[in-house]
Design a protein around this motif. Structure first.
Motif, PDB file in Angstrom:
ATOM      1  N   GLU A 148      19.002  15.570   3.559  1.00  0.00           N
ATOM      2  CA  GLU A 148      18.908  17.022   3.406  1.00  0.00           C
ATOM      3  C   GLU A 148      20.227  17.550   2.854  1.00  0.00           C
ATOM      4  N   PRO A 149      20.169  18.575   2.009  1.00  0.00           N
ATOM      5  CA  PRO A 149      21.414  19.123   1.457  1.00  0.00           C
ATOM      6  C   PRO A 149      22.177  19.925   2.507  1.00  0.00           C
ATOM      7  N   ASP A 150      23.484  20.017   2.310  1.00  0.00           N
ATOM      8  CA  ASP A 150      24.288  20.902   3.150  1.00  0.00           C
ATOM      9  C   ASP A 150      23.901  22.333   2.811  1.00  0.00           C
ATOM     10  N   VAL A 151      23.755  23.168   3.822  1.00  0.00           N
ATOM     11  CA  VAL A 151      23.358  24.554   3.590  1.00  0.00           C
ATOM     12  C   VAL A 151      24.535  25.516   3.755  1.00  0.00           C
ATOM     13  N   TRP A 152      25.689  25.004   4.132  1.00  0.00           N
ATOM     14  CA  TRP A 152      26.883  25.818   4.303  1.00  0.00           C
ATOM     15  C   TRP A 152      27.948  25.402   3.300  1.00  0.00           C
ATOM     16  N   PRO A 153      28.806  26.334   2.892  1.00  0.00           N
ATOM     17  CA  PRO A 153      29.972  25.951   2.096  1.00  0.00           C
ATOM     18  C   PRO A 153      30.949  25.166   2.978  1.00  0.00           C
ATOM     19  N   LYS A 154      31.900  24.490   2.380  1.00  0.00           N
ATOM     20  CA  LYS A 154      32.897  23.718   3.145  1.00  0.00           C
ATOM     21  C   LYS A 154      33.817  24.668   3.914  1.00  0.00           C
ATOM     22  N   ALA A 155      34.182  24.252   5.113  1.00  0.00           N
ATOM     23  CA  ALA A 155      35.014  25.080   5.990  1.00  0.00           C
ATOM     24  C   ALA A 155      36.479  25.044   5.595  1.00  0.00           C
ATOM     25  N   ASP A 156      37.124  26.210   5.691  1.00  0.00           N
ATOM     26  CA  ASP A 156      38.575  26.296   5.579  1.00  0.00           C
ATOM     27  C   ASP A 156      39.216  26.241   6.957  1.00  0.00           C
ATOM     28  N   VAL A 157      38.472  26.661   7.967  1.00  0.00           N
ATOM     29  CA  VAL A 157      38.949  26.653   9.350  1.00  0.00           C
ATOM     30  C   VAL A 157      37.720  26.661  10.263  1.00  0.00           C
ATOM     31  N   ILE A 158      37.869  26.028  11.426  1.00  0.00           N
ATOM     32  CA  ILE A 158      36.799  25.990  12.425  1.00  0.00           C
ATOM     33  C   ILE A 158      37.341  26.580  13.726  1.00  0.00           C
ATOM     34  N   VAL A 159      36.584  27.519  14.296  1.00  0.00           N
ATOM     35  CA  VAL A 159      36.901  28.082  15.610  1.00  0.00           C
ATOM     36  C   VAL A 159      35.779  27.687  16.562  1.00  0.00           C
ATOM     37  N   VAL A 160      36.157  27.069  17.676  1.00  0.00           N
ATOM     38  CA  VAL A 160      35.200  26.708  18.716  1.00  0.00           C
ATOM     39  C   VAL A 160      35.484  27.619  19.909  1.00  0.00           C
ATOM     40  N   ALA A 161      34.631  28.642  20.046  1.00  0.00           N
ATOM     41  CA  ALA A 161      34.825  29.632  21.110  1.00  0.00           C
ATOM     42  C   ALA A 161      33.532  30.407  21.314  1.00  0.00           C
ATOM     43  N   PRO A 162      33.148  30.717  22.509  1.00  0.00           N
ATOM     44  CA  PRO A 162      33.704  30.177  23.734  1.00  0.00           C
ATOM     45  C   PRO A 162      33.349  28.690  23.859  1.00  0.00           C
ATOM     46  N   ALA A 163      34.310  27.920  24.285  1.00  0.00           N
ATOM     47  CA  ALA A 163      34.107  26.485  24.471  1.00  0.00           C
ATOM     48  C   ALA A 163      33.987  26.207  25.968  1.00  0.00           C
ATOM     49  N   THR A 164      32.830  25.750  26.376  1.00  0.00           N
ATOM     50  CA  THR A 164      32.587  25.473  27.793  1.00  0.00           C
ATOM     51  C   THR A 164      33.292  24.190  28.236  1.00  0.00           C
ATOM     52  N   PHE A 165      33.274  23.970  29.525  1.00  0.00           N
ATOM     53  CA  PHE A 165      33.800  22.732  30.121  1.00  0.00           C
ATOM     54  C   PHE A 165      33.172  21.524  29.430  1.00  0.00           C
ATOM     55  N   ASN A 166      31.860  21.548  29.265  1.00  0.00           N
ATOM     56  CA  ASN A 166      31.157  20.441  28.631  1.00  0.00           C
ATOM     57  C   ASN A 166      31.604  20.249  27.185  1.00  0.00           C
ATOM     58  N   THR A 167      31.678  21.340  26.424  1.00  0.00           N
ATOM     59  CA  THR A 167      32.066  21.231  25.015  1.00  0.00           C
ATOM     60  C   THR A 167      33.484  20.704  24.870  1.00  0.00           C
ATOM     61  N   MET A 168      34.414  21.219  25.644  1.00  0.00           N
ATOM     62  CA  MET A 168      35.809  20.759  25.563  1.00  0.00           C
ATOM     63  C   MET A 168      35.906  19.269  25.878  1.00  0.00           C
ATOM     64  N   ASN A 169      35.251  18.841  26.949  1.00  0.00           N
ATOM     65  CA  ASN A 169      35.344  17.437  27.341  1.00  0.00           C
ATOM     66  C   ASN A 169      34.627  16.520  26.359  1.00  0.00           C
ATOM     67  N   ALA A 170      33.439  16.915  25.912  1.00  0.00           N
ATOM     68  CA  ALA A 170      32.712  16.078  24.953  1.00  0.00           C
ATOM     69  C   ALA A 170      33.520  15.928  23.665  1.00  0.00           C
ATOM     70  N   TRP A 171      34.085  17.007  23.184  1.00  0.00           N
ATOM     71  CA  TRP A 171      34.873  16.978  21.956  1.00  0.00           C
ATOM     72  C   TRP A 171      36.087  16.060  22.110  1.00  0.00           C
ATOM     73  N   ALA A 172      36.833  16.228  23.177  1.00  0.00           N
ATOM     74  CA  ALA A 172      38.027  15.406  23.393  1.00  0.00           C
ATOM     75  C   ALA A 172      37.681  13.930  23.528  1.00  0.00           C
ATOM     76  N   LEU A 173      36.533  13.653  24.127  1.00  0.00           N
ATOM     77  CA  LEU A 173      36.113  12.265  24.333  1.00  0.00           C
ATOM     78  C   LEU A 173      35.348  11.679  23.146  1.00  0.00           C
ATOM     79  N   GLY A 174      35.033  12.519  22.165  1.00  0.00           N
ATOM     80  CA  GLY A 174      34.311  12.036  20.986  1.00  0.00           C
ATOM     81  C   GLY A 174      32.827  11.834  21.233  1.00  0.00           C
ATOM     82  N   ILE A 175      32.259  12.538  22.175  1.00  0.00           N
ATOM     83  CA  ILE A 175      30.832  12.447  22.466  1.00  0.00           C
ATOM     84  C   ILE A 175      30.130  13.515  21.629  1.00  0.00           C
ATOM     85  N   THR A 176      29.555  13.095  20.525  1.00  0.00           N
ATOM     86  CA  THR A 176      29.079  14.030  19.499  1.00  0.00           C
ATOM     87  C   THR A 176      27.570  14.206  19.495  1.00  0.00           C
TER      88      THR A 176
END
Length: 180
Positions: A70-98
């Motif tokens: 499938e094609p990408d439907v978004w332009p390429k990001a210049d910056v990414i903001v993850v907010a609000p980031a829950t306990f689960n999101t912060m831990n999964a991201w740091a641990l690489g659980i994608t």
């Protein structure tokens, strides 16, 4: 103001997510083209608003990975903001659980060298879990600007959250600095 910088705004299911339309307006006023990504639970919370959020951003709201081919439907990001980031999101991201789309794209963003900002939204009980501080440290060591503690998000006691006081402006200020 013309929009030339692309902001991926990734939100988890925490009460401040209900203000995301105002945050998108603010980001657009700052010159960002905003693409909104949500965790599956946040997408369920905002389900009836997703059509309006798509009209506001001009892009599909995403909560799932695209299928191979499938094609990408978004332009390429210049910056990414993850907010609000829950306990689960912060831990999964740091641990690489994608497992979730937003965590996967944010994790990949580290390797691609995309500037990243994270601002947690967790209560004071969650931050007592040793993994949370490890995750904050790990993300910072990987180059993510984590807005937590003095000058960022400060946790409240369980059940005493103040979603209207969530400091969204700090995340957008950081995104502006990083996207220059």
């Amino acid at each position: 103001m013309t929009t030339s910088r692309v902001l991926y705004l990734f939100s988890s299911a925490a009460p401040p997510v209900f203000d995301v339309a105002k945050v998108i307006d603010d980001a657009q006023a700052r010159g960002f083209d905003v693409c909104l990504g949500l965790t599956p639970t946040a997408a369920r919370w905002l389900g009836d608003q997703c059509g309006e959020l798509e009209r506001l951003t001009g892009h599909p709201v995403r909560a799932e990975y695209k299928l191979p081919g499938e094609p990408d439907v978004w332009p390429k990001a210049d910056v990414i903001v993850v907010a609000p980031a829950t306990f689960n999101t912060m831990n999964a991201w740091a641990l690489g659980i994608t497992r979730d789309f937003v965590v996967g794209v944010a994790a990949e963003g580290i390797g691609k060298g995309i500037p990243l900002v994270a601002m947690p939204c967790v209560n004071a009980a969650y931050v007592q879990h040793r993994q949370f501080e490890r995750s904050v440290t790990e993300l910072r060591e990987m180059g993510v600007e984590v807005l937590y503690g003095q000058g960022g998000f400060v946790p409240n006691q369980p059940g005493q959250g103040k979603p209207n006081e969530y400091p969204w402006h700090l995340a957008l200020d950081a995104a502006e600095r990083m996207a220059e």
